[in-house]
Motif scaffolding. Sequence first.
Motif, PDB file in Angstrom:
ATOM      1  N   SER A  83      15.151 -46.674  17.842  1.00 59.65           N
ATOM      2  CA  SER A  83      15.972 -46.620  16.632  1.00 59.65           C
ATOM      3  C   SER A  83      15.173 -46.205  15.401  1.00 59.65           C
ATOM      4  O   SER A  83      15.735 -45.971  14.344  1.00 59.65           O
ATOM      5  N   VAL A 134      19.660 -37.794  14.569  1.00 63.41           N
ATOM      6  CA  VAL A 134      20.210 -38.796  13.647  1.00 63.41           C
ATOM      7  C   VAL A 134      21.730 -38.813  13.732  1.00 63.41           C
ATOM      8  O   VAL A 134      22.358 -39.882  13.764  1.00 63.41           O
ATOM      9  N   ILE A 139      20.013 -44.372  15.219  1.00 63.69           N
ATOM     10  CA  ILE A 139      18.767 -44.298  14.447  1.00 63.69           C
ATOM     11  C   ILE A 139      18.969 -45.086  13.154  1.00 63.69           C
ATOM     12  O   ILE A 139      19.894 -44.819  12.394  1.00 63.69           O
TER      13      ILE A 139
END
Length: 201
Positions: A83, A134, A139
Amino acid sequence: MAKRVTGPEIERLIQLLARIPGLGPRSARRAALHLIKKKEPLLAPLADALAVARDKVGVCSRCGNVDTADPCAVCADPQRDQSVIIVVEDVADLWALERAGAMNVAYHVLGGTLSPLDGIGPDDLNIAGLVERVAAGGIVEIVLAVNATVEGQTTAHYITDRLAGMDVKITRLAHGVPVGGELDYLDEGTLSAALRARTNF
């Protein structure tokens, strides 16, 4: 005019070695001579390793790292926090951060920095791949670990603009006094950045 003292094969070896960063013509000659003297214990295994690297090493389609597998060992590691992505300019920067062992997270290699004077624009870098990662979700943080140069900071600002509106925290590496550094030896820009980024003690 200097006379030739070696055959064309050795001269080619020297010329190729001289292309490696950090090796000039003299260092390349010394390295070539050493390899030739140590043909069996050094030159033969090196030639084999280079052949394997040529055939098997590639670029990871996800992060841009180099490895013999795709996805690379970093992307395939289930122990990593996927992440958080550290964005770097080059694979050498990724390797340097891994040696430091400060964070066990994912990476994204840009392949350079924006440099209009050198004709390097956004399409020449792996910025679109970062935006896609993203946009796919999952993320929570992007760490911009680019060099503290004009080109690096320009690239960081461009990436920040491209990620605007996405639900992701964007941070950058701290700038300032290095560990073990003495103030008297630092330039004014580094000292100014250190003062601006001061923290509680």
